[in-house]
Design a protein around this motif. Structure first.
Motif, PDB file in Angstrom:
ATOM      1  N   LEU A 214      -1.227   0.100   8.575  1.00  0.00           N
ATOM      2  CA  LEU A 214      -0.674  -1.242   8.383  1.00  0.00           C
ATOM      3  C   LEU A 214      -1.662  -2.316   8.829  1.00  0.00           C
ATOM      4  O   LEU A 214      -1.806  -3.353   8.168  1.00  0.00           O
ATOM      5  CB  LEU A 214       0.636  -1.380   9.159  1.00  0.00           C
ATOM      6  CG  LEU A 214       1.854  -0.638   8.604  1.00  0.00           C
ATOM      7  CD1 LEU A 214       3.066  -0.872   9.502  1.00  0.00           C
ATOM      8  CD2 LEU A 214       2.163  -1.081   7.180  1.00  0.00           C
ATOM      9  N   VAL A 215      -2.332  -2.078   9.941  1.00  0.00           N
ATOM     10  CA  VAL A 215      -3.316  -3.055  10.425  1.00  0.00           C
ATOM     11  C   VAL A 215      -4.459  -3.210   9.419  1.00  0.00           C
ATOM     12  O   VAL A 215      -4.893  -4.332   9.119  1.00  0.00           O
ATOM     13  CB  VAL A 215      -3.862  -2.634  11.798  1.00  0.00           C
ATOM     14  CG1 VAL A 215      -5.031  -3.525  12.209  1.00  0.00           C
ATOM     15  CG2 VAL A 215      -2.768  -2.703  12.847  1.00  0.00           C
ATOM     16  N   PHE A 216      -4.944  -2.104   8.888  1.00  0.00           N
ATOM     17  CA  PHE A 216      -6.035  -2.162   7.908  1.00  0.00           C
ATOM     18  C   PHE A 216      -5.615  -2.957   6.682  1.00  0.00           C
ATOM     19  O   PHE A 216      -6.359  -3.838   6.210  1.00  0.00           O
ATOM     20  CB  PHE A 216      -6.450  -0.747   7.501  1.00  0.00           C
ATOM     21  CG  PHE A 216      -7.472  -0.709   6.402  1.00  0.00           C
ATOM     22  CD1 PHE A 216      -8.813  -0.882   6.692  1.00  0.00           C
ATOM     23  CD2 PHE A 216      -7.093  -0.511   5.089  1.00  0.00           C
ATOM     24  CE1 PHE A 216      -9.759  -0.866   5.672  1.00  0.00           C
ATOM     25  CE2 PHE A 216      -8.026  -0.492   4.066  1.00  0.00           C
ATOM     26  CZ  PHE A 216      -9.367  -0.673   4.355  1.00  0.00           C
ATOM     27  N   LEU A 217      -4.421  -2.672   6.142  1.00  0.00           N
ATOM     28  CA  LEU A 217      -3.953  -3.389   4.959  1.00  0.00           C
ATOM     29  C   LEU A 217      -3.746  -4.868   5.252  1.00  0.00           C
ATOM     30  O   LEU A 217      -4.026  -5.728   4.406  1.00  0.00           O
ATOM     31  CB  LEU A 217      -2.659  -2.754   4.449  1.00  0.00           C
ATOM     32  CG  LEU A 217      -2.782  -1.315   3.948  1.00  0.00           C
ATOM     33  CD1 LEU A 217      -1.427  -0.787   3.499  1.00  0.00           C
ATOM     34  CD2 LEU A 217      -3.795  -1.210   2.811  1.00  0.00           C
ATOM     35  N   TYR A 218      -3.237  -5.177   6.446  1.00  0.00           N
ATOM     36  CA  TYR A 218      -3.059  -6.579   6.832  1.00  0.00           C
ATOM     37  C   TYR A 218      -4.414  -7.280   6.890  1.00  0.00           C
ATOM     38  O   TYR A 218      -4.555  -8.425   6.414  1.00  0.00           O
ATOM     39  CB  TYR A 218      -2.355  -6.664   8.183  1.00  0.00           C
ATOM     40  CG  TYR A 218      -2.049  -8.069   8.638  1.00  0.00           C
ATOM     41  CD1 TYR A 218      -0.785  -8.613   8.467  1.00  0.00           C
ATOM     42  CD2 TYR A 218      -3.034  -8.855   9.238  1.00  0.00           C
ATOM     43  CE1 TYR A 218      -0.502  -9.913   8.885  1.00  0.00           C
ATOM     44  CE2 TYR A 218      -2.764 -10.146   9.657  1.00  0.00           C
ATOM     45  CZ  TYR A 218      -1.490 -10.673   9.478  1.00  0.00           C
ATOM     46  OH  TYR A 218      -1.234 -11.949   9.884  1.00  0.00           O
ATOM     47  N   ALA A 219      -5.404  -6.630   7.481  1.00  0.00           N
ATOM     48  CA  ALA A 219      -6.714  -7.266   7.666  1.00  0.00           C
ATOM     49  C   ALA A 219      -7.395  -7.565   6.333  1.00  0.00           C
ATOM     50  O   ALA A 219      -7.988  -8.632   6.158  1.00  0.00           O
ATOM     51  CB  ALA A 219      -7.606  -6.386   8.537  1.00  0.00           C
ATOM     52  N   ILE A 220      -7.321  -6.628   5.379  1.00  0.00           N
ATOM     53  CA  ILE A 220      -8.012  -6.870   4.106  1.00  0.00           C
ATOM     54  C   ILE A 220      -7.252  -7.855   3.226  1.00  0.00           C
ATOM     55  O   ILE A 220      -7.818  -8.384   2.258  1.00  0.00           O
ATOM     56  CB  ILE A 220      -8.251  -5.556   3.334  1.00  0.00           C
ATOM     57  CG1 ILE A 220      -6.922  -4.917   2.891  1.00  0.00           C
ATOM     58  CG2 ILE A 220      -9.090  -4.586   4.154  1.00  0.00           C
ATOM     59  CD1 ILE A 220      -7.115  -3.719   1.976  1.00  0.00           C
TER      60      ILE A 220
END
Length: 402
Positions: A214-220
């Protein structure tokens, strides 16, 4: 007394997922939920076809590859740091005897209330000339402050405000772990670090991976922080092109959605290969004494949460105080606090309605994938998670279209 190798084999046991197939009705609801969340991505695909976008020229263009690599670099860095911080904070507040751990457990998720662009604004204001950091460091003879624009600032802001996505599921997982495995490992002579690495981490790995994804998807997909901090990413290109070059903007949106799908599919594939832990939920989790490290741990947790919570409020309050004490006519500022009541109430109303709708919509899918064996529901879950990577403007356009 067994060997450490035997302990490892006892920890890695059979899968905990149920072997019971999901009822047809629940599966149908799960599919419907997945299709709803797939709507924005379907709109992006249709829009590319309608506009006749040359995807080859968009994907392999240097103006696409550079921001794409920037987005992936930022996403990986933020996900890694948020995973480490969220996991460590969860263990300290749930599994250790750190003083005031109930207070820390209450404060740890609160950075989620800050939008990323607010955090970026606070960071820039704090390190600006005449800002709070300059005021605080001047007595120590520090006059030159680091430039927080670019990757450094974006990574810091997004890490501070996204680690709760890892902290919350990992803390919930650790709170339910039975103490028997850890106690057995300690009786076999393992150090606390070895117990954490070989016993606790394998049991919490699924929660760690889910939060990190979730953090990765939020960041990109973030736009506010990267735009303010001048870090060139794919979302910034999409926002820049949405009015003047719609085919390119839709092509870039499709690239971002495809990256999200690839990452989610890869994570799900790895998750199926991992052997899960059969966990019997315990009402009382094991509390590990920190000994002489108790107060240093408090200092670290307080310092980190201070930066994530108190820091942005202090910086914005500092500039707000300057604005309210200055001559409003000369600086062009409105100081009527009553003007903020309406927007505040509307924000709270929108938040409550959104939370209620999200709970009602996603609960059947969450129940299905956690209680039954259903590959179809797993695919629907991937659709929901992948939609997290699409920028807000793309989702808004798709909703208007549908």
């Amino acid at each position: 007394m067994g060997s450490p190798a035997r302990l490892n084999s006892s920890v890695k046991v059979a899968s905990s997922s149920s072997s019971v197939r999901a009822p047809f009705g629940l599966t149908a609801v799960a599919v419907a939920i997945g299709l709803i969340f797939l709507g924005p991505f379907a709109y992006v695909v249709w829009r590319n076809i309608d506009l006749g976008t040359d995807l080859g020229s968009v994907v392999f263009d240097e103006d696409t590859l550079h921001p794409l690599s920037q987005s992936l670099r930022l996403g990986v860095a933020v996900a890694a740091s948020a995973a480490a911080i969220g996991t460590a904070l969860a263990w300290l507040t749930v599994r250790s005897d750190i003083p005031g751990r109930r207070v820390w457990r209450l404060l740890a998720p609160l950075p989620l209330v800050f939008p990323s662009f607010v955090g970026a604004t606070a960071l820039l204001a704090g390190f600006a000339s005449g800002g709070l950091m300059e005021e605080l460091l001047a007595p120590f003879g520090i006059e030159t402050l680091p430039d927080m624009r670019g990757f450094r600032g974006a990574w810091l802001v997004l890490t501070l405000f996204t680690y709760p996505y890892v902290y919350l599921p990992v803390a919930a997982r650790m709170a339910s772990l039975p103490p028997s495995l850890e106690e057995s490992a300690r009786l076999l002579g393992r150090s606390p670090v070895a117990v954490f690495r070989t016993v606790v981490l394998p049991q919490a790995s699924s929660a760690i991976w889910a939060g990190t994804l979730l953090v990765f998807l939020y960041a990109i997909s973030d736009f506010g922080a990267v735009a303010l901090l001048g870090y060139d990413t794919l979302t910034e290109q999409i926002f820049a092109d949405k009015l003047f070059d719609q085919p390119r903007a839709m092509g870039l949106s499709l690239v971002l959605g495809a990256v999200a799908l690839i990452v989610v599919i890869a994570e799900r594939s790895l998750d199926r290969r991992r052997r899960r832990i059969e966990v019997v939920r315990s009402r009382e989790s094991l509390v590990v004494p920190l000994g002489r490290w108790r107060w240093p741990a408090v200092a670290v947790v307080a310092g980190f949460l201070g930066n994530a919570l108190v820091g942005p409020v202090a910086v914005l309050g500092f500039w707000a105080w300057r604005g309210m004490t200055a001559d409003a006519a000369s600086v062009g500022l409105a100081t009527d606090m009553g003007d903020l009541v309406g927007p505040t109430l509307r924000s709270a109303e929108a938040g409550l309605i959104t939370a209620a709708l999200a709970l009602v919509i996603v609960l059947p899918l969450a129940w299905t994938i956690s209680r039954y064996r259903s590959r179809v529901a797993g695919v629907a879950n991937s659709m929901v998670v992948a939609g997290f990577a699409l920028p807000g403007v793309v989702i808004a356009l798709s909703l208007v279209f549908w």
